[in-house]
Design a protein around this motif. Sequence first.
Motif, PDB file in Angstrom:
ATOM      1  N   MET A 244      -3.563  -5.746   7.727  1.00  0.00           N
ATOM      2  CA  MET A 244      -3.639  -4.290   7.598  1.00  0.00           C
ATOM      3  C   MET A 244      -4.744  -3.713   8.467  1.00  0.00           C
ATOM      4  O   MET A 244      -4.607  -2.654   9.068  1.00  0.00           O
ATOM      5  CB  MET A 244      -3.879  -3.921   6.119  1.00  0.00           C
ATOM      6  CG  MET A 244      -3.807  -2.436   5.816  1.00  0.00           C
ATOM      7  SD  MET A 244      -4.135  -2.119   4.077  1.00  0.00           S
ATOM      8  CE  MET A 244      -2.771  -2.960   3.314  1.00  0.00           C
ATOM      9  N   THR A 245      -5.888  -4.415   8.578  1.00  0.00           N
ATOM     10  CA  THR A 245      -7.052  -3.903   9.308  1.00  0.00           C
ATOM     11  C   THR A 245      -7.137  -4.452  10.727  1.00  0.00           C
ATOM     12  O   THR A 245      -8.135  -4.206  11.416  1.00  0.00           O
ATOM     13  CB  THR A 245      -8.339  -4.272   8.561  1.00  0.00           C
ATOM     14  OG1 THR A 245      -8.439  -5.700   8.478  1.00  0.00           O
ATOM     15  CG2 THR A 245      -8.358  -3.661   7.172  1.00  0.00           C
TER      16      THR A 245
ATOM     17  N   VAL B 188     -16.034  -0.067   5.027  1.00  0.00           N
ATOM     18  CA  VAL B 188     -14.729   0.587   5.069  1.00  0.00           C
ATOM     19  C   VAL B 188     -14.155   0.390   6.470  1.00  0.00           C
ATOM     20  O   VAL B 188     -14.815   0.697   7.471  1.00  0.00           O
ATOM     21  CB  VAL B 188     -14.834   2.089   4.744  1.00  0.00           C
ATOM     22  CG1 VAL B 188     -13.460   2.739   4.770  1.00  0.00           C
ATOM     23  CG2 VAL B 188     -15.506   2.302   3.392  1.00  0.00           C
ATOM     24  N   TYR B 189     -12.914  -0.127   6.535  1.00  0.00           N
ATOM     25  CA  TYR B 189     -12.267  -0.425   7.814  1.00  0.00           C
ATOM     26  C   TYR B 189     -11.051   0.463   8.021  1.00  0.00           C
ATOM     27  O   TYR B 189     -10.382   0.869   7.062  1.00  0.00           O
ATOM     28  CB  TYR B 189     -11.830  -1.898   7.866  1.00  0.00           C
ATOM     29  CG  TYR B 189     -12.970  -2.876   7.846  1.00  0.00           C
ATOM     30  CD1 TYR B 189     -13.609  -3.238   9.028  1.00  0.00           C
ATOM     31  CD2 TYR B 189     -13.404  -3.439   6.648  1.00  0.00           C
ATOM     32  CE1 TYR B 189     -14.659  -4.145   9.013  1.00  0.00           C
ATOM     33  CE2 TYR B 189     -14.454  -4.335   6.621  1.00  0.00           C
ATOM     34  CZ  TYR B 189     -15.081  -4.689   7.811  1.00  0.00           C
ATOM     35  OH  TYR B 189     -16.120  -5.576   7.801  1.00  0.00           O
ATOM     36  N   HIS B 190     -10.775   0.721   9.294  1.00  0.00           N
ATOM     37  CA  HIS B 190      -9.557   1.424   9.670  1.00  0.00           C
ATOM     38  C   HIS B 190      -8.391   0.440   9.658  1.00  0.00           C
ATOM     39  O   HIS B 190      -8.531  -0.714  10.047  1.00  0.00           O
ATOM     40  CB  HIS B 190      -9.704   2.036  11.073  1.00  0.00           C
ATOM     41  CG  HIS B 190      -8.492   2.778  11.544  1.00  0.00           C
ATOM     42  ND1 HIS B 190      -7.536   2.196  12.349  1.00  0.00           N
ATOM     43  CD2 HIS B 190      -8.069   4.045  11.311  1.00  0.00           C
ATOM     44  CE1 HIS B 190      -6.586   3.095  12.599  1.00  0.00           C
ATOM     45  NE2 HIS B 190      -6.892   4.209  11.986  1.00  0.00           N
ATOM     46  N   GLY B 191      -7.237   0.925   9.166  1.00  0.00           N
ATOM     47  CA  GLY B 191      -6.070   0.051   9.139  1.00  0.00           C
ATOM     48  C   GLY B 191      -4.772   0.828   9.154  1.00  0.00           C
ATOM     49  O   GLY B 191      -4.763   2.066   9.257  1.00  0.00           O
TER      50      GLY B 191
ATOM     51  N   GLY C 151       2.512  -0.750   9.382  1.00  0.00           N
ATOM     52  CA  GLY C 151       2.435  -0.684  10.838  1.00  0.00           C
ATOM     53  C   GLY C 151       2.304   0.699  11.412  1.00  0.00           C
ATOM     54  O   GLY C 151       2.120   0.852  12.617  1.00  0.00           O
ATOM     55  N   SER C 152       2.377   1.778  10.568  1.00  0.00           N
ATOM     56  CA  SER C 152       2.361   3.125  11.145  1.00  0.00           C
ATOM     57  C   SER C 152       1.435   4.090  10.408  1.00  0.00           C
ATOM     58  O   SER C 152       0.770   4.923  11.036  1.00  0.00           O
ATOM     59  CB  SER C 152       3.780   3.711  11.163  1.00  0.00           C
ATOM     60  OG  SER C 152       4.305   3.749   9.848  1.00  0.00           O
ATOM     61  N   GLU C 153       1.381   4.006   9.091  1.00  0.00           N
ATOM     62  CA  GLU C 153       0.584   4.955   8.301  1.00  0.00           C
ATOM     63  C   GLU C 153      -0.882   4.546   8.343  1.00  0.00           C
ATOM     64  O   GLU C 153      -1.263   3.469   7.892  1.00  0.00           O
ATOM     65  CB  GLU C 153       1.078   4.953   6.857  1.00  0.00           C
ATOM     66  CG  GLU C 153       0.394   5.988   5.977  1.00  0.00           C
ATOM     67  CD  GLU C 153       0.849   7.398   6.304  1.00  0.00           C
ATOM     68  OE1 GLU C 153      -0.038   8.244   6.511  1.00  0.00           O
ATOM     69  OE2 GLU C 153       2.067   7.639   6.380  1.00  0.00           O
TER      70      GLU C 153
ATOM     71  N   HIS D 168     -12.173 -11.007  -4.732  1.00  0.00           N
ATOM     72  CA  HIS D 168     -11.959 -10.296  -3.478  1.00  0.00           C
ATOM     73  C   HIS D 168     -11.221  -9.004  -3.804  1.00  0.00           C
ATOM     74  O   HIS D 168     -10.032  -9.029  -4.117  1.00  0.00           O
ATOM     75  CB  HIS D 168     -11.162 -11.154  -2.487  1.00  0.00           C
ATOM     76  CG  HIS D 168     -11.899 -12.372  -2.043  1.00  0.00           C
ATOM     77  ND1 HIS D 168     -12.006 -13.504  -2.811  1.00  0.00           N
ATOM     78  CD2 HIS D 168     -12.603 -12.624  -0.895  1.00  0.00           C
ATOM     79  CE1 HIS D 168     -12.715 -14.418  -2.168  1.00  0.00           C
ATOM     80  NE2 HIS D 168     -13.092 -13.908  -1.000  1.00  0.00           N
ATOM     81  N   LEU D 169     -11.971  -7.912  -3.702  1.00  0.00           N
ATOM     82  CA  LEU D 169     -11.448  -6.600  -4.111  1.00  0.00           C
ATOM     83  C   LEU D 169     -11.363  -5.679  -2.909  1.00  0.00           C
ATOM     84  O   LEU D 169     -12.251  -5.673  -2.048  1.00  0.00           O
ATOM     85  CB  LEU D 169     -12.358  -5.980  -5.166  1.00  0.00           C
ATOM     86  CG  LEU D 169     -12.707  -6.859  -6.384  1.00  0.00           C
ATOM     87  CD1 LEU D 169     -13.704  -6.143  -7.271  1.00  0.00           C
ATOM     88  CD2 LEU D 169     -11.430  -7.178  -7.171  1.00  0.00           C
ATOM     89  N   ALA D 170     -10.290  -4.900  -2.850  1.00  0.00           N
ATOM     90  CA  ALA D 170     -10.118  -3.942  -1.763  1.00  0.00           C
ATOM     91  C   ALA D 170      -9.429  -2.695  -2.295  1.00  0.00           C
ATOM     92  O   ALA D 170      -8.521  -2.771  -3.125  1.00  0.00           O
ATOM     93  CB  ALA D 170      -9.302  -4.545  -0.616  1.00  0.00           C
ATOM     94  N   LEU D 171      -9.868  -1.534  -1.816  1.00  0.00           N
ATOM     95  CA  LEU D 171      -9.245  -0.252  -2.126  1.00  0.00           C
ATOM     96  C   LEU D 171      -8.671   0.317  -0.843  1.00  0.00           C
ATOM     97  O   LEU D 171      -9.334   0.304   0.206  1.00  0.00           O
ATOM     98  CB  LEU D 171     -10.271   0.719  -2.713  1.00  0.00           C
ATOM     99  CG  LEU D 171     -10.853   0.336  -4.085  1.00  0.00           C
ATOM    100  CD1 LEU D 171     -12.064   1.206  -4.392  1.00  0.00           C
ATOM    101  CD2 LEU D 171      -9.799   0.503  -5.163  1.00  0.00           C
ATOM    102  N   VAL D 172      -7.442   0.830  -0.914  1.00  0.00           N
ATOM    103  CA  VAL D 172      -6.756   1.373   0.256  1.00  0.00           C
ATOM    104  C   VAL D 172      -6.562   2.869   0.045  1.00  0.00           C
ATOM    105  O   VAL D 172      -5.890   3.292  -0.901  1.00  0.00           O
ATOM    106  CB  VAL D 172      -5.394   0.680   0.477  1.00  0.00           C
ATOM    107  CG1 VAL D 172      -4.764   1.191   1.770  1.00  0.00           C
ATOM    108  CG2 VAL D 172      -5.570  -0.833   0.521  1.00  0.00           C
ATOM    109  N   TYR D 173      -7.182   3.682   0.928  1.00  0.00           N
ATOM    110  CA  TYR D 173      -7.155   5.133   0.804  1.00  0.00           C
ATOM    111  C   TYR D 173      -6.361   5.765   1.944  1.00  0.00           C
ATOM    112  O   TYR D 173      -6.143   5.155   3.000  1.00  0.00           O
ATOM    113  CB  TYR D 173      -8.577   5.708   0.885  1.00  0.00           C
ATOM    114  CG  TYR D 173      -9.515   5.282  -0.189  1.00  0.00           C
ATOM    115  CD1 TYR D 173      -9.492   5.877  -1.438  1.00  0.00           C
ATOM    116  CD2 TYR D 173     -10.465   4.294   0.051  1.00  0.00           C
ATOM    117  CE1 TYR D 173     -10.388   5.504  -2.425  1.00  0.00           C
ATOM    118  CE2 TYR D 173     -11.362   3.911  -0.923  1.00  0.00           C
ATOM    119  CZ  TYR D 173     -11.321   4.529  -2.166  1.00  0.00           C
ATOM    120  OH  TYR D 173     -12.210   4.149  -3.137  1.00  0.00           O
ATOM    121  N   GLU D 174      -6.018   7.029   1.732  1.00  0.00           N
ATOM    122  CA  GLU D 174      -5.525   7.807   2.859  1.00  0.00           C
ATOM    123  C   GLU D 174      -6.641   7.911   3.901  1.00  0.00           C
ATOM    124  O   GLU D 174      -7.832   7.918   3.570  1.00  0.00           O
ATOM    125  CB  GLU D 174      -5.089   9.203   2.417  1.00  0.00           C
ATOM    126  CG  GLU D 174      -6.208  10.077   1.864  1.00  0.00           C
ATOM    127  CD  GLU D 174      -5.769  11.495   1.585  1.00  0.00           C
ATOM    128  OE1 GLU D 174      -5.206  12.125   2.495  1.00  0.00           O
ATOM    129  OE2 GLU D 174      -5.999  11.970   0.454  1.00  0.00           O
TER     130      GLU D 174
END
Length: 838
Positions: free
Chosen positions: A529-530, A545-548, A552-554, A599-605
């Motif tokens: 994703m990233t 916080v990483y860009h991802g 594949g598009s959003e 291993h925790l991750a949050l995915v935001y707009e």
Amino acid sequence: MESLKKLLLVALIATSAIHLVQAQNQDGFISVDCGLSPNEVSPYIEPFTGLQFTTDSNFIETGKLGRIQASLEPKYRKSQTTLRYFPDGIRNCYNLTVTQGTNYLIRARAIYGNYDGLNIYPKFDLYIGPNFWVTIDLGKYVNGTWEEIIYIPKSNMLDVCLVKTGPSTPLISSLVLRPLANATYITQSGWLKTYVRVYLSDSNDVIRYPDDVYDRIWGSYFEPEWKKISTTLGVNSSSGFLPPLKALMTAASPANASAPLAIPGVLDFPSDKLYLFLHFSEIQVLKANETREFEIFWNKKLVYNAYSPVYLQTKTIRNPSPVTCERGECILEMIKTERSTLPPLLNAVEVFTVVEFPQPETDASDVVAIKNIKAIYGLTRVTWQGDPCVPQQFLWNGLNCNSMETSTPPRITSLDLSSSGLTGSISVVIQNLTHLEKLDLSNNNLTGEVPDFLANMKFLVFINLSKNNLNGSIPKALRDRENKGLKLIVDKNVDNCSSGSCTQKKKFPLLIVALTVSLILVSTVVIDMTNNFQRALGEGGFGVVYHGYLNGSEQVAVKLLSQSSVQGYKEFKAEVELLLRVHHINLVSLVGYCDDRNHLALVYEYMSNGDLKHHLSGRNNGFVLSWSTRLQIAVDAALGLEYLHIGCRPSMVHRDVKSTNILLGEQFTAKMADFGLSRSFQIGDENHISTVVAGTPGYLDPEYYRTSRLAEKSDIYSFGIVLLEMITSQHAIDRTRVKHHITDWVVSLISRGDITRIIDPNLQGNYNSRSVWRALELAMSCANPTSEKRPNMSQVVIDLKECLATENSTRSEKDMSSHSSDLDRSMNFYTDMVPRAR
């Protein structure tokens, strides 16, 4: 007394010569030039008085601009040459921000000046809120007139309304409010309408501001059978009434030492009740064998016994209860006692008639709610002015209210906004109409889901949401209410499932990797994703916080918990749970999350313009956020917090409001982020006990830090600090400043009158000074150390929207007087940092 009043009006018109005066402190003054053209400078300093006047465009939504005939303009001061007239509607209202509980002198001035060329003098009524104040008859006073009342507002908003009573068109030239000492002009009941105010002298001068610090207007009055006494020495005025020194330096006394000092009068309305305020000071040096002592009578009845004025000291005597005049004929007499060797004297007198205001205003919380609804949906109905419910003949179109009994504030019980062109979602503010029984939002363009909060409005018996573009499902709690008798009308495209199995549609597909998924799979998903963690967007207490990309598009933002993070699974779980149940355009949306405990991750707009602090830091390649953009960001963030405070069930405290947690989208739309420290609290609870204080230094509410008692006002404090950052571009805490904390730094500059150094210099003067000052006042009010003195978030939203409207309405104008007028004002704050209202 009618003759006294006419003399005063004539004297006021005669004193039209212009001369410059030095402006004194006008703290709390509101001076509105009604009808001032947008092409003219506002605010401006009126040369005759030194008073600072502003345009009325920010206080009223209706009416048209007029100007008296050019040939008449030399007779009047600048603020009296323009006017606003109201050909449309029956009731048109000015809405002013005031300080609740403050004693105000309110003065409305009306000058016809044949502005329309019709030579028809209008007659109309003035109201304070829902109550009749006075009738203005300009046929009786062809050169113009003014009316005054002393009134204590019951809320922080005040409506002054012009009401059409016949064929002529109401108009107003100026409207001013002056705060008085609260212990003065007190009555048993009712309010004081000024009848006459004079000082006893044969001078032709009219005394007012700056000689009178309260800007009261004093005419002169003198009878042939009197003798004038005067002094050149200063008179000590220690009482709160503070009569002007010029009025106290002269006095009248009978030329015949044995005669009484008498002032007769005839009332316009014989049944009027009166209060007299008599101002005395002995200004004659008495010899050792001389005595001045007298009794005060009103219509032959004793008011005060054996009074002796003190040399160069002021005393104000009033009748303790209202008095009347038989057949409207009145006489005030001062008669010397037997032991007195000198006749009585009097320096100045004020006479007021009592005005009863029997109708209570609509409940304040309902007024705030309906005005918020009006602002949110941009409703511009001419009838939506003044008090929403009363008087009944002016009831806002589309509303119904409960019993109009004079002892109980009315409540709004029905809201019909059908066919009103509404767009957006169903606003959470509607729930603040807590006594609402019927709600009709049909035949509009509303979108989104049917909100949960409707089920919590316990008095609702009818809801019509048909003919809109709503989607999703009907909340189970609302369906349960329907089963108990609630009438609910919705479109067929809204999912009408009757069980709890319906799932709400989300803006983004929710990516959830369950606890049973292996570490390798979780890591693979996040790495893909990233793009192997190529682009870091930032770092906070939770982690990087990483860009991802999703699918594949959003574009998304992926926040990974760092092993060294001070936050952990508790904060992770809190943020997930909150974001799964709250949805608002000004809160960052959760797209998904990964959870394998270790291993925790949050995915935001994804928010393309990063956080607010970055844009205020000056490190953004020279790009500077404009003042209007900053205000819009503040409005957006405040709306997000308002939703957390009053739109969620249970309500939420963010607990970490700061500029790095306000994220900006493509058009600089702002959204609140980072909810790991958020906590629930119940509406109605004064506070919530927290065992561990959490937040960020500089933004942390000092009262919460001291007591560990958490409430929504803690977020208000933090938001005030953010707003100060936006105004100044200074850090919340800066050890290189003499005053480390931003509030102390701002106050230090204000106390020196050094205003220009507060505003971000990168704005280079491209702002409306009024909107900046209002925002600064709001910020300092939010950052008050005492929580009960802070506004709530709904009030913050309203004030910020007013600031933004002021800024946007004058973007093309150059505020030529901003620096000089602001320095004169100097923003005097209370010692606890709460600004006085202007």
